[in-house]
Write a protein that holds these residues in place. Structure first.
Motif, PDB file in Angstrom:
ATOM      1  N   ALA A   8      48.906  30.811   5.790  1.00 45.39           N
ATOM      2  CA  ALA A   8      47.851  31.391   4.837  1.00 45.39           C
ATOM      3  C   ALA A   8      48.500  33.080   4.197  1.00 45.39           C
ATOM      4  CB  ALA A   8      46.619  31.716   5.314  1.00 45.39           C
ATOM      5  N   LEU A   9      47.713  33.038   3.110  1.00 43.20           N
ATOM      6  CA  LEU A   9      48.015  34.475   2.586  1.00 43.20           C
ATOM      7  C   LEU A   9      46.684  35.306   2.548  1.00 43.20           C
ATOM      8  CD1 LEU A   9      50.118  33.060  -0.460  1.00 43.20           C
ATOM      9  CD2 LEU A   9      51.045  34.060   1.342  1.00 43.20           C
ATOM     10  N   VAL A  10      47.152  36.463   3.299  1.00 44.64           N
ATOM     11  CA  VAL A  10      45.693  37.227   3.198  1.00 44.64           C
ATOM     12  C   VAL A  10      45.458  37.775   1.829  1.00 44.64           C
ATOM     13  CG1 VAL A  10      44.780  39.416   4.098  1.00 44.64           C
ATOM     14  CG2 VAL A  10      46.537  38.103   5.555  1.00 44.64           C
ATOM     15  N   CYS A  11      44.060  37.499   1.426  1.00 40.15           N
ATOM     16  CA  CYS A  11      43.889  38.325   0.094  1.00 40.15           C
ATOM     17  C   CYS A  11      42.784  39.323   0.154  1.00 40.15           C
ATOM     18  CB  CYS A  11      42.959  37.131  -0.718  1.00 40.15           C
ATOM     19  SG  CYS A  11      44.313  35.525  -1.053  1.00 40.15           S
ATOM     20  N   ALA A  12      41.924  39.323   1.217  1.00 41.22           N
ATOM     21  CA  ALA A  12      40.967  40.430   1.170  1.00 41.22           C
ATOM     22  C   ALA A  12      40.308  40.535   2.840  1.00 41.22           C
ATOM     23  CB  ALA A  12      40.013  40.273   0.228  1.00 41.22           C
ATOM     24  N   ALA A  13      40.176  41.755   3.231  1.00 47.95           N
ATOM     25  CA  ALA A  13      39.530  41.995   4.249  1.00 47.95           C
ATOM     26  C   ALA A  13      38.575  43.046   4.379  1.00 47.95           C
ATOM     27  CB  ALA A  13      40.684  42.217   5.523  1.00 47.95           C
ATOM     28  N   ALA A  54      51.750  37.082   4.707  1.00 47.09           N
ATOM     29  CA  ALA A  54      51.873  35.684   5.147  1.00 47.09           C
ATOM     30  C   ALA A  54      51.569  35.790   6.555  1.00 47.09           C
ATOM     31  CB  ALA A  54      53.027  35.205   4.719  1.00 47.09           C
ATOM     32  N   VAL A  55      50.616  35.047   7.052  1.00 45.09           N
ATOM     33  CA  VAL A  55      50.347  34.646   8.286  1.00 45.09           C
ATOM     34  C   VAL A  55      50.008  33.323   8.619  1.00 45.09           C
ATOM     35  CG1 VAL A  55      48.961  37.051   8.414  1.00 45.09           C
ATOM     36  CG2 VAL A  55      47.826  34.749   7.918  1.00 45.09           C
ATOM     37  N   LYS A  56      50.079  32.947  10.141  1.00 49.89           N
ATOM     38  CA  LYS A  56      49.648  31.739  10.686  1.00 49.89           C
ATOM     39  C   LYS A  56      48.169  31.994  11.312  1.00 49.89           C
ATOM     40  CE  LYS A  56      50.738  28.558  14.460  1.00 49.89           C
ATOM     41  NZ  LYS A  56      51.645  28.314  15.419  1.00 49.89           N
ATOM     42  N   ALA A  57      47.241  31.191  10.731  1.00 50.21           N
ATOM     43  CA  ALA A  57      45.892  31.379  10.935  1.00 50.21           C
ATOM     44  C   ALA A  57      45.146  30.254  11.615  1.00 50.21           C
ATOM     45  CB  ALA A  57      45.207  31.639   9.737  1.00 50.21           C
ATOM     46  N   LEU A  72      44.982  35.370  14.111  1.00 54.16           N
ATOM     47  CA  LEU A  72      46.183  35.595  12.997  1.00 54.16           C
ATOM     48  C   LEU A  72      47.466  35.903  13.721  1.00 54.16           C
ATOM     49  CD1 LEU A  72      44.383  37.734  10.372  1.00 54.16           C
ATOM     50  CD2 LEU A  72      44.878  35.415  10.260  1.00 54.16           C
ATOM     51  N   GLU A  73      48.478  35.391  13.365  1.00 53.31           N
ATOM     52  CA  GLU A  73      49.639  35.885  13.821  1.00 53.31           C
ATOM     53  C   GLU A  73      50.499  36.008  12.769  1.00 53.31           C
ATOM     54  OE1 GLU A  73      53.444  33.750  15.874  1.00 53.31           O
ATOM     55  OE2 GLU A  73      51.690  32.988  16.414  1.00 53.31           O
ATOM     56  N   LEU A  74      50.975  37.540  12.499  1.00 52.12           N
ATOM     57  CA  LEU A  74      51.942  37.840  11.284  1.00 52.12           C
ATOM     58  C   LEU A  74      53.306  37.003  11.246  1.00 52.12           C
ATOM     59  CD1 LEU A  74      51.963  39.816   8.896  1.00 52.12           C
ATOM     60  CD2 LEU A  74      53.229  41.420  10.697  1.00 52.12           C
ATOM     61  N   GLU A  75      53.396  36.679  10.033  1.00 49.89           N
ATOM     62  CA  GLU A  75      54.517  35.763   9.851  1.00 49.89           C
ATOM     63  C   GLU A  75      55.587  36.656   8.859  1.00 49.89           C
ATOM     64  OE1 GLU A  75      54.866  31.630   9.936  1.00 49.89           O
ATOM     65  OE2 GLU A  75      54.063  32.375  11.849  1.00 49.89           O
ATOM     66  N   HIS A  76      55.025  37.282   7.874  1.00 48.16           N
ATOM     67  CA  HIS A  76      55.737  38.111   7.033  1.00 48.16           C
ATOM     68  C   HIS A  76      55.061  39.212   6.358  1.00 48.16           C
ATOM     69  CE1 HIS A  76      59.056  39.306   4.313  1.00 48.16           C
ATOM     70  NE2 HIS A  76      58.086  39.193   3.163  1.00 48.16           N
ATOM     71  N   SER A  77      55.303  40.403   6.646  1.00 47.00           N
ATOM     72  CA  SER A  77      54.547  41.649   6.166  1.00 47.00           C
ATOM     73  C   SER A  77      55.162  41.922   4.644  1.00 47.00           C
ATOM     74  CB  SER A  77      54.478  42.866   7.144  1.00 47.00           C
ATOM     75  OG  SER A  77      54.245  43.800   6.820  1.00 47.00           O
ATOM     76  N   ARG A  78      54.265  42.596   4.148  1.00 39.29           N
ATOM     77  CA  ARG A  78      54.548  43.031   2.860  1.00 39.29           C
ATOM     78  C   ARG A  78      54.165  44.685   2.748  1.00 39.29           C
ATOM     79  NH1 ARG A  78      53.784  37.459   0.856  1.00 39.29           N
ATOM     80  NH2 ARG A  78      55.980  36.656   0.124  1.00 39.29           N
ATOM     81  N   VAL A 118      54.454  34.649  -6.645  1.00 35.05           N
ATOM     82  CA  VAL A 118      54.367  35.982  -7.259  1.00 35.05           C
ATOM     83  C   VAL A 118      54.547  37.045  -6.293  1.00 35.05           C
ATOM     84  CG1 VAL A 118      52.842  37.423  -8.618  1.00 35.05           C
ATOM     85  CG2 VAL A 118      52.801  35.214  -9.387  1.00 35.05           C
ATOM     86  N   LEU A 119      53.800  36.910  -4.961  1.00 27.49           N
ATOM     87  CA  LEU A 119      54.219  37.897  -4.000  1.00 27.49           C
ATOM     88  C   LEU A 119      55.708  38.154  -3.692  1.00 27.49           C
ATOM     89  CD1 LEU A 119      51.024  37.160  -1.850  1.00 27.49           C
ATOM     90  CD2 LEU A 119      51.312  38.955  -3.344  1.00 27.49           C
ATOM     91  N   GLY A 120      56.606  36.649  -3.755  1.00 27.83           N
ATOM     92  CA  GLY A 120      57.771  36.862  -3.460  1.00 27.83           C
ATOM     93  C   GLY A 120      58.700  37.501  -4.457  1.00 27.83           C
ATOM     94  N   ALA A 121      58.214  37.301  -5.798  1.00 31.79           N
ATOM     95  CA  ALA A 121      58.771  37.953  -6.998  1.00 31.79           C
ATOM     96  C   ALA A 121      58.741  39.519  -7.020  1.00 31.79           C
ATOM     97  CB  ALA A 121      58.409  37.468  -8.188  1.00 31.79           C
ATOM     98  N   VAL A 122      57.460  39.941  -6.679  1.00 27.35           N
ATOM     99  CA  VAL A 122      57.178  41.440  -6.565  1.00 27.35           C
ATOM    100  C   VAL A 122      58.065  42.021  -5.455  1.00 27.35           C
ATOM    101  CG1 VAL A 122      55.475  43.154  -5.906  1.00 27.35           C
ATOM    102  CG2 VAL A 122      54.806  41.326  -7.246  1.00 27.35           C
ATOM    103  N   GLU A 123      58.407  41.167  -4.396  1.00 25.19           N
ATOM    104  CA  GLU A 123      59.255  41.881  -3.269  1.00 25.19           C
ATOM    105  C   GLU A 123      60.616  41.862  -3.598  1.00 25.19           C
ATOM    106  OE1 GLU A 123      59.025  41.051   1.563  1.00 25.19           O
ATOM    107  OE2 GLU A 123      58.569  39.499   0.279  1.00 25.19           O
ATOM    108  N   ALA A 124      60.855  40.718  -4.381  1.00 28.22           N
ATOM    109  CA  ALA A 124      62.332  40.592  -4.464  1.00 28.22           C
ATOM    110  C   ALA A 124      62.998  41.363  -5.778  1.00 28.22           C
ATOM    111  CB  ALA A 124      62.929  39.082  -4.631  1.00 28.22           C
ATOM    112  N   ALA A 125      62.417  41.443  -6.777  1.00 30.01           N
ATOM    113  CA  ALA A 125      62.796  42.056  -8.074  1.00 30.01           C
ATOM    114  C   ALA A 125      63.110  43.431  -7.945  1.00 30.01           C
ATOM    115  CB  ALA A 125      61.707  41.828  -9.183  1.00 30.01           C
ATOM    116  N   PRO A 126      64.239  43.625  -8.630  1.00 34.12           N
ATOM    117  CA  PRO A 126      64.486  45.167  -8.619  1.00 34.12           C
ATOM    118  C   PRO A 126      63.655  46.284  -9.589  1.00 34.12           C
ATOM    119  CG  PRO A 126      66.113  44.233  -9.694  1.00 34.12           C
ATOM    120  CD  PRO A 126      65.178  42.972  -9.206  1.00 34.12           C
TER     121      PRO A 126
END
Length: 244
Positions: A8-13, A54-57, A72-78, A118-126
């Motif tokens: 899953a992707l965290v959208c809000a908390a 990105a998490v394992k929920a 929740l288990e964190l898979e990838h932190s942004r 989109v989130l991956g592009a925000v992370e990767a694009a210079p």
């Protein structure tokens, strides 16, 4: 009821009670789901519940009507991106839009893939131009998934499929330069990159955001959902500064 374990992707908390939090996650096969995270306000869990992560929920509930308990288990932190104004604004908006616009429990596999992209592009694009066009396309896809898709295939006035340059704010259909003659000021610009692909120039990207923003505000982000538009305004303002 059996537990649901899913990426899953965290959208809000948001805080709930003295120690907990209610999180809203986008999943690949079950759409947007909400759950109660025990200890969600703790030092250990706060970094996990950041939008864009990105998490394992694992959802557990006794009945379908009950708010599920969520582990929740964190898979990838942004989290590192949140210290950079433009990437932080983009993540904040994309996730807030998703959490506000979608009904819970309705599958949107294409939106999950697109948001992850989109989130991956925000992370990767210079630079922001590397992800801004993808964000416009995500907004277009979300409109379509909710039944408010734009018809960009043919001119609403002439029926032709060439030289499409505008969109009618009334019909959400494309209009060619010929069909728009004399009415250009009443129409929304249609940036070429939405038809031809590519990233687009900055002015075209801002036109794309103006286009999708109009229909999001009119058809999707109404009532209490309009509160999230503040996040979009912050993003567009910061992108406008890039263009200068």
């Amino acid at each position: 009821m059996p537990a649901l374990i899913t990426p899953a992707l965290v959208c809000a908390a948001r805080h709930h009670g003295e120690h907990g939090a209610i999180a809203r996650l986008l999943t690949p096969h079950h759409g947007l789901l909400a759950g109660y995270v025990r200890g969600g306000r703790s030092r250990a869990m706060r970094p996990v519940l950041l939008p864009g992560n990105a998490v394992k929920a694992e959802f557990r509930a006794r009945t379908e009507e009950q708010l599920a308990g969520l582990s929740l288990e964190l898979e990838h932190s942004r989290a590192p991106l949140l210290s950079e104004p433009l990437p932080a604004a983009a993540i904040d908006w994309a996730c807030a839009l998703t959490a506000a616009a979608l009904s819970e429990g309705t599958p949107h596999p294409a939106l999950f893939q697109a948001l992850d992209g989109v989130l991956g592009a925000v992370e990767a694009a210079p630079a922001a131009r590397g992800w801004a066009a993808a964000l416009v396309r995500y907004e277009l896809l979300l409109l379509a998934e909710l039944g408010f898709g734009l018809d960009l295939g043919r001119c609403a006035a002439t029926g032709g499929d060439t030289d499409l340059a505008f969109v009618s704010p009334r019909s959400a259909a494309a209009v060619s330069r010929t069909g728009a003659e004399g009415y250009e000021s009443r129409l929304l610009p249609l940036p070429a990159f939405l038809l031809e692909g590519g990233t687009g120039e900055w002015r075209a990207i801002l036109d794309g955001l103006r286009l999708t923003g109009f229909f999001l505000e009119r058809s999707v982000l109404t009532g209490w959902r309009a509160d999230v538009l503040a996040a979009r305004e912050r993003l567009v303002e910061r992108l406008g500064r890039v263009v200068g």
